[in-house]
Every structure is written in C-alpha cells, then in structure tokens.
Design an enzyme around this catalytic site. Structure first.
Site, PDB file in Angstrom:
ATOM      1  CG  HIS A 316       1.371   0.443   0.228  1.00  0.00           C
ATOM      2  ND1 HIS A 316       1.945   0.728  -0.988  1.00  0.00           N
ATOM      3  CD2 HIS A 316       0.035   0.398   0.007  1.00  0.00           C
ATOM      4  CE1 HIS A 316       0.994   0.870  -1.899  1.00  0.00           C
ATOM      5  NE2 HIS A 316      -0.175   0.672  -1.319  1.00  0.00           N
ATOM      6  CG  ASP A 374      -5.457  -1.942   0.647  1.00  0.00           C
ATOM      7  OD1 ASP A 374      -6.340  -1.482  -0.087  1.00  0.00           O
ATOM      8  OD2 ASP A 374      -4.267  -2.025   0.304  1.00  0.00           O
TER       9      ASP A 374
END
Length: 446
Positions: A316, A374
């Site tokens: 991330h 995600d």
C-alpha cells in the site's frame, strides 16, 4: 506511536536561511496529537518572497482535521481516536457515521435517533428515476453516479445554505441515506432490471444488498456473513484522511459550492484507477494470470524490476508495514466464500492460492508486500455477485460519510478561505504578438 502536545503556548519555530543573501526568517512549528510536526508556511511569501514547490502535495499539510489519523509505518488507522479494527468488529456502519459526523460515539438514544433519520431519508425523489433513462444502457455506473449525485441539488433546495448548521446536517443525513439507493439504481439500470425501493425494516447494509440483488419475481435471502462483510467493507472505507477524493471535496467546498456538488466532485476523483479502482484492478490482474498453474510465472515477473507487471492488491502506498484493514477483510472474505459455498470458481481459487504464496514467500514478507484491503474486498464483492464496474461505486457509497464529514468540518472552520494552490511557471518568457502571415515555423523538440 508517541503522543504530541496540543499546547502551542510556548511556540517552537523553524529558522529558514537563504544561502545567497544570508537572510533568514522564522516560521512557527505546529504540533498535532500524533504524527510529525508541521512548519506553518502561510507567511513565508510575505517574509521572503518565495513559495514552496510540492508536486502532489505529498509533503504539505493542507488542513487541520480531527477526523482520521493514519500512521503508515506502524499500520495504524483511527477515526476520532478509535482504532479501525475495533470499530470494524464491535461497531456498525451507522455508528461510525455518527462518530465521524458528530465527533463522539452515540448513546443508544442518539444512535436510535440518527438511525431513524438515515432510514427515513433513503428514498429519492421519484423524478430522479427519469434521469437514469437519459444514460445509455451500457453507461459506466460511476458516470451515472457523477451526474445523479450532482443533480440532487436540483431536488433538495431546502438544505443548500452552507452557512446554516442545521441545513448542513440535513444534507449530511440525506447524502449518507440516499447514496446507496442511487448506487443500487445504477446497478439495476445497467442490468435492465426494475429499480428496488428501500425498506425501512432493514439495516443499512441489508437494505443496500436488498436494493442491489432483489427482484420482483422472488424474495432475496439475506445471509448474515454476507451482511456482516458488507458492513465491514462500509466501515473500513468510511474515511482515509486527505486522499485525492477527499482533497477534491475540500477544494470544491472551499469555493462555497453546495454539498451535493462537492460529493459529486469527490466521486469523479475516486473514479480514477489510481484511487478507487484498485479492487477492480485486482480482478483484472487475476484475469490476466488466468489459472493458478500460471502463478509461479507471474510471481517471477513481479520480482523482476525490468518487468512492468505488478501484483495488484499487495502492499500500500500509505501503509509501509501492513494495511490494518486487511486482517478484518481477510476474515470476512473466507466467511463469505464458505457461506456461499464457492469452491469451484477458478478466479477465486486462483486468488486464494496467490494469497497463500504471497504470505509465505520471503520476497514479499521481507518487503512487507502483504495483501491489502483492496485484494480481499475485490474477491468478496465478486463472490457476492457485484459486477466489477460496481466496485468503485461501492467505494463511493462507504466513503460518502467521510467526504461529508470532512466538508462539514471545513465549513465550520472560522479561517476558511477558498483553496488556491500556487505554481512554478516554466513557460515562455514575455514576447510580442506576431501577425499570422509573418510567423515562421518553429521546430518542436522531440
């Protein structure tokens, strides 16, 4: 995580010196509750004649906020001081909405009243349905959302006075309540199915799922693990500090634009693949890999710096350790797959195998490239039956409360001014106009 003092009575300063002239100026240092100190540069130009240059604003604090705190190095995400993992497990989405909008967790009476307001605002004006008919049947749901949410300001004139605290709160309630209805309508429109009206006897997450998947021909069965997963998806995406879409909402709101227009601007920013499209890109990556037997080849490519292929949904930009939301999503992901009995879907089987390899491969472990929120949310949404083009729409549904809370906080700031970033001009110097017949061909550099 060390706590910082909010007491600025003994103001610290930062001295900036010009190496050419020897001139210097002192700038105040501002301390927050947590995180790095900030140098207040608002008077820098007045004192020195210089501005700062910070493309993408990655080293610039654009505002003071009491809503959300992120420590990417430690993997911390908090809303109003509450850890996101605790909220996701113990709270409900509407409770988190109340927290973000009002600043404190509600009492039972306050939560009941708030839930009543949201539940009884879920229906949209009947004429809004006609707006959908103006879109092509194959229009992307995010394109529809951009237009319909902006159009809400044409229907709810009684809550457009941004200087009235009561009207700001009414707008906040309306947006949180109606966005799921509009999103479900966008999904139904793309499928050619009739719109489903909201039901006041269902919870927020239950109502959204019912509006998306029920049809007049039969009753839609709400499964507790699926509802719980949807609740968690909503909570985990509710707010994420000053990201691109939130900053867009704030900059639009600083001009005095109405809240519906501001949220529509946030939706347009979220639509970008670098922002809200990450979970959709996970599914696209899985399609590219094709079969779990191909995983070793793609793992090898992901490790090759010369190869442009990247594993989507791993690591991330903000979280350099681990995504604190991923652990909760991973649990819900496996619960949903088990509840729905999905065992022979090649894509989901591929995703689970990829997860197993990435969690045990030293290359990924050493670089902290763990599956993020995600990765799991994309798998869950596919398992639930959402088409991939709806993934970003669901992101917008959950993030609406963060946007409207950030907007409301900004509007209550006494020193609010319209946003006006500066630039470093690198174009042509001043030059005289030459009549078109006298102009010579200018060779453009490659």
């Amino acid at each position: 995580m060390s706590k910082k003092s909010n007491d600025n009575s003994s103001q610290k300063t930062f001295t900036l010196t010009n190496n050419e002239t020897g001139e210097s100026c002192e700038l105040p240092i501002v301390e927050g509750t947590y995180g790095p100190h900030c140098i207040d540069i608002r008077k820098l130009h007045a004192q020195t004649g210089y501005f700062t240059l910070d493309p993408s604003f990655t080293a610039t604090g654009s505002c003071k906020s009491r809503l959300t705190y992120i420590d990417g190095e430690e993997g911390i995400l908090m809303h109003r001081g509450y850890d996101i993992k605790e909220l996701a497990v113990k709270s409900s989405y509407l409770e988190v909405c109340y927290l973000l909008i009002n600043g404190e967790l509600p009492t039972q009476a306050e939560l009941d009243e708030f839930t009543y307001h949201i539940t009884n605002h879920t229906m949209v004006h009947e004429q809004i349905k006609s707006i959908y008919q103006g879109f092509r049947r194959d229009a992307h749901p995010m394109a529809i959302m951009c237009g319909v949410v902006g159009a809400m300001s044409a229907f709810y004139h009684d809550s457009l006075d941004i200087n009235d605290p009561e009207q700001r709160m009414i707008s906040a309630h309306r947006l949180v309540a109606k966005i799921p209805t509009l999103a479900a309508m966008a999904m139904k429109y793309s499928k050619g199915q009739p719109f489903v009206y909201p039901r006041n006897d269902l919870s927020y997450a239950e109502n959204f799922l019912h509006m998306c998947f029920s049809v007049p021909a039969e009753e839609y069965k709400l499964r507790p693990p699926v509802v719980r997963a949807m609740e968690r998806i909503l909570i985990l995406h509710a707010d994420h500090e000053q990201n691109a879409s939130t900053s867009t909402v704030r900059i639009a709101g600083s001009s005095g634009a109405n809240p519906f227009a501001c949220i529509a601007s946030g939706i347009t920013s979220l639509w970008g693949p670098s922002h809200g499209g990450a979970n959709q890109m996970v599914l696209e990556m899985l399609n590219e890999i094709g079969h779990k037997d191909n995983i070793p080849e793609f793992i090898k490519r992901a490790k090759d710096k010369e190869d442009p292929f990247r594993l989507m949904g791993f690591g991330h930009r903000v979280y350099k350790n681990y995504d604190p939301r991923a652990e909760i999503m991973r649990e819900s992901c496996h619960e949903v797959l088990e509840e729905l009995g999905i065992k022979d879907d090649p894509q989901l089987e591929l995703a689970m195998e990829l997860e197993k390899i990435a969690l045990n491969d030293p290359y990924f472990k050493d670089r902290k490239l763990f599956p993020n929120v995600d990765f799991y949310s994309g798998i869950i949404l596919k398992a639930m039956g959402f088409p991939t083009e709806m993934f970003t729409v669901l992101f917008a549904v959950s993030r609406t409360v963060g946007w409207i809370s950030q907007w409301k906080e900004m509007m209550e700031e006494p020193s609010l001014r319209i946003g006006r970033p500066r630039q470093l001009y690198t174009g042509a110097p001043s030059r005289a106009y030459v009549p078109v017949k006298k102009r010579k061909v200018v060779k453009k550099s490659a």
